[in-house]
Design a protein around this motif. Structure first.
Motif, PDB file in Angstrom:
ATOM      1  N   PHE A  63       8.045   5.083   1.043  1.00  0.00           N
ATOM      2  CA  PHE A  63       8.788   3.945   0.508  1.00  0.00           C
ATOM      3  C   PHE A  63      10.303   4.154   0.587  1.00  0.00           C
ATOM      4  O   PHE A  63      11.052   3.176   0.677  1.00  0.00           O
ATOM      5  CB  PHE A  63       8.388   3.703  -0.950  1.00  0.00           C
ATOM      6  N   ARG A  76      12.917   4.250   5.193  1.00  0.00           N
ATOM      7  CA  ARG A  76      12.490   3.103   6.001  1.00  0.00           C
ATOM      8  C   ARG A  76      12.577   3.407   7.502  1.00  0.00           C
ATOM      9  O   ARG A  76      11.845   2.816   8.297  1.00  0.00           O
ATOM     10  CB  ARG A  76      13.355   1.897   5.672  1.00  0.00           C
ATOM     11  N   TYR A 123       6.302   3.255   6.479  1.00  0.00           N
ATOM     12  CA  TYR A 123       6.029   2.080   5.639  1.00  0.00           C
ATOM     13  C   TYR A 123       5.491   0.928   6.479  1.00  0.00           C
ATOM     14  O   TYR A 123       4.506   0.278   6.108  1.00  0.00           O
ATOM     15  CB  TYR A 123       7.296   1.651   4.900  1.00  0.00           C
ATOM     16  N   GLU A 176       1.853  -0.802   6.134  1.00  0.00           N
ATOM     17  CA  GLU A 176       1.722  -2.242   5.891  1.00  0.00           C
ATOM     18  C   GLU A 176       0.889  -2.905   6.977  1.00  0.00           C
ATOM     19  O   GLU A 176       0.062  -3.790   6.698  1.00  0.00           O
ATOM     20  CB  GLU A 176       3.110  -2.874   5.816  1.00  0.00           C
ATOM     21  N   ARG A 217       8.484  -1.028  -3.010  1.00  0.00           N
ATOM     22  CA  ARG A 217       9.527  -0.421  -2.177  1.00  0.00           C
ATOM     23  C   ARG A 217      10.900  -0.613  -2.803  1.00  0.00           C
ATOM     24  O   ARG A 217      11.738   0.293  -2.794  1.00  0.00           O
ATOM     25  CB  ARG A 217       9.491  -1.043  -0.779  1.00  0.00           C
TER      26      ARG A 217
END
Length: 692
Positions: free
Chosen positions: A370, A373, A378, A382, A333
């Motif tokens: 990436f 945000r 993202y 994750e 990122r």
């Protein structure tokens, strides 16, 4: 015409028509081919004793004259024999380099190789690659297989594993391995069938040929993955030889369980993004270098964990890739934010004519995840990545453990219980703690239960768990309810056998006991039926000395004693080896029905019989292999040998090389390794050197 002998023998030993229509001639060809191999010649030379002195030589000692011509002729012949032996030794080493270490056969025809041989020793005449391919390697393979069969004929409870593969040429082959109770694996056969349909009957026919070459009574089980054809072929083999156990490969089944989880809708976004990210870094050395440098900015000397590609033949490859990517996400990122890394879609050759936009453009899906945000993609990726790693972790770690050659049927059951307990503990924490939605937890649970029911249709795994002295049943099984049916049996005295009438104790866990008893009784009945149908075969003496009723009654008595943990079945386990524990009971005078020796009271004549029933069953269960990893490893060797640059290899030569390589690489020790070498060791504390 005048075909060379080695080419005729090479074809004859692999000729299916000759083996079927003229078995005696085929066996003679196999015998001649094996006797002419380099290994047979060297073994014969090593075992030859010095010849006794002939009477003519004794008479020459008393002669006044010396016959120089005879001495010269004798010396010349001895020198020729020594040269032939030296030539064979060097050729044998070169053959091992080809088969064990993967030396390309074409190298030995090069000028550089011939120059090297001439510099090392001009006496050696370099052998051409054609002679190795047409003579030395085929004959050595026949010799190695004969040695393997002779070795395995003296071993019982072998496990037969098999799997299919395809070479680059392409040729279709099925590899067959035998594994001993000591976990030694032998590559026995590779059945070619490029011009035949691989039906269950075809597989059964090929496997039975391998089984009969050693002996039907030597085998304890057969194991393979569960494709439609392999599962059907395996079952047909067990129907033909009922004393063999039918085992599904535990490793492949866990891998299929992970595959079902990968297909869940909740992980669709994860799998798509994971493949795109890994594919980019596998193609871009620039991005990989930047990622490695960014992770080493802290000055840590520890090497950075590499990203893992998603392969087609590796077990749990998606989890391995996800686990390796997880610690790299912040670095990726950061690099994308600095515009150092740009995810792109590569050239699409399916479109023609090509446009400028088709050559290379941004992968906005991954790049935007990436970069932006605020979108939350993202964080979503994750979170899902962490959930996937956590859910699949107990399954993949169990899979890796069960790949071991020492894994047994009890280990399979224990690991499935451990997976269930881990997932249950994880899901019971709730969504607030784990972030795993309830719907996803239910879907994973349903997949686990489905795969569990598919795999454990065979009770051998539960029986092995129950007979495993490492795991007391009280630590795993629930105590029966007070209203449940209990079985009351007379207890055995510590040394002398049955206690007086009226002394009895209830049998714990009666339902589990019933399952174990039914399975063992079925195993025993199959052995007894086999003995009746083939009385000429070699069996345990007890099957000949005792009646069927006495054998079955002895099994029942000793199973009850084991179930109540009575002497000698309360002996501690050494080195965590259940097979060794059962075999050690041979020396106990009371342990020979379930373990080895039991004193069975005959109600009719008062005679004490010694039998070895339950020991045979328990040892067979703990001796067999529960995975087909030998075939997976051999298939990896085939892929290594049969690279695209060597894709035109003949399948028979390729398989002969692998068979020779495994024999000399695993089961035979080279002569130079037995030479004691002086090695210097440095004691770090005293800074003194010692020699060993």
């Amino acid at each position: 015409g005048n075909a060379q002998v080695q080419r005729v023998l090479k074809h004859a030993v692999a000729c299916k028509a000759l083996q079927e229509h003229n078995a005696e001639l085929w066996e003679e060809a196999v015998k001649v081919s094996g006797q002419g191999s380099l290994g047979a010649k060297l073994d014969e030379a090593a075992g030859v004793k010095e010849p006794s002195e002939p009477s003519s030589a004794k008479q020459q000692k008393v002669q006044s004259g010396l016959d120089i011509g005879t001495l010269r002729e004798t010396g010349k012949k001895a020198k020729e024999e020594q040269h032939k032996l030296y030539q064979s030794k060097v050729d044998h080493i070169i053959m091992r380099l080809i088969c064990v270490r993967g030396l390309v056969p074409n190298v030995i025809d090069s000028l550089e190789w011939k120059e090297l041989m001439n510099v090392l020793n001009p006496i050696y005449h370099p052998t051409s690659g054609d002679i190795f391919a047409d003579k030395h390697i085929p004959r050595e393979a026949v010799y190695v297989r004969t040695q393997q069969i002779n070795t395995l004929r003296s071993i019982n409870n072998l496990t037969l594993t098999f799997d299919g593969n395809t070479t680059h040429k392409p040729h279709s082959i099925y590899t067959v391995h035998a594994t001993t109770p000591l976990c030694e694996t032998y590559f026995l056969d590779a059945h070619e069938g490029s011009d035949e349909r691989h039906t269950a009957d075809w597989i059964e026919n090929k496997l039975l040929k391998t089984i009969c070459s050693i002996g039907e009574n030597n085998w304890g089980a057969t194991c393979s993955d569960s494709t439609n054809v392999t599962k059907a072929g395996r079952r047909q083999v067990v129907e033909t030889i009922p004393i063999m156990l039918d085992l599904c490969d535990a490793v492949h089944h866990l891998h299929n369980t992970i595959g079902d989880i990968n297909k869940l809708p909740a992980f669709k976004f994860l799998m798509s993004m994971l493949k795109g990210i890994i594919k980019h870094f596998s193609k871009s050395s620039y991005s990989t270098t930047l990622l490695r440098q960014d992770r080493n900015l802290a000055g840590d000397d520890e090497p950075v964990k590499a990203l893992q590609k998603i392969g087609k033949t590796r077990f749990g490859t998606h989890w391995t890739a996800a686990n390796a990517l997880d610690p790299c996400l912040p670095n990726i990122r950061n690099l994308v934010g600095l515009r150092a890394i740009k995810f792109k879609v590569r050239l699409n050759l399916a479109k023609w004519p090509l446009k400028t936009t088709d050559i290379c453009h941004k992968n906005t899906k991954i790049q935007g995840m990436f970069m932006n945000r605020a979108s939350g993609k993202y964080n979503e990726f994750e979170q899902i990545l962490l959930q996937y790693i956590t859910i699949v972790a107990p399954i993949i770690r169990s899979l890796w453990s069960l790949e071991a050659a020492h894994a047994n049927a009890s280990d399979v059951y224990i690991f499935w219980l451990a997976i269930a307990a881990t997932l249950n503990d994880l899901f019971s924490k709730g969504t607030i703690v784990t972030g795993i939605p309830t719907s996803l937890a239910h879907e994973v649970t349903a997949i686990f239960n489905k795969r569990y029911e598919e795999f454990f249709t065979n009770d051998i795994y539960f029986v092995a768990f129950a007979l495993d002295p490492r795991y007391p049943l009280s630590d795993f099984l629930k105590k029966p309810a007070p209203s449940a049916t209990t079985i009351v049996i007379p207890a055995l005295h510590h040394r002398t056998g049955p206690r007086p009438n009226g002394s009895s104790t209830p049998l714990p866990y009666p339902i589990a006991y019933g399952r174990v008893k039914i399975f063992l009784k079925d195993m025993l009945c199959k052995k007894l039926d086999r003995h009746q149908m083939h009385p000429e075969d070699s069996f345990e003496p007890l099957l000949k000395d005792l009646s069927q009723a006495q054998v079955v009654d002895g099994l029942r008595h000793q199973l009850e004693a084991f179930w109540r943990n009575e002497w000698p079945f309360n002996e501690p386990v050494k080195d965590g080896n259940p097979l060794g524990w059962w075999e050690a009971l041979r020396h106990h005078s009371q342990a020979q029905v379930l373990a080895v020796r039991t004193y069975q009271l005959c109600c009719y004549c008062g005679v004490i019989h010694q039998s070895r029933v339950l020991q045979l069953l328990a040892i067979q269960i703990f001796s067999v292999l529960v995975n087909s990893m030998p075939d997976e490893r051999t298939n990896s060797t085939i892929t290594w040998f049969n690279s695209p640059l060597r894709g035109s290899q003949d399948a028979r030569t390729l398989l002969d090389m692998i068979q020779i390589g495994q024999w000399y690489g695993k089961h035979q020790v080279c002569a130079w390794t037995r030479i004691h070498c002086n090695t210097n060791y440095l004691n770090i504390a005293t800074r003194t050197r010692t020699s060993k």
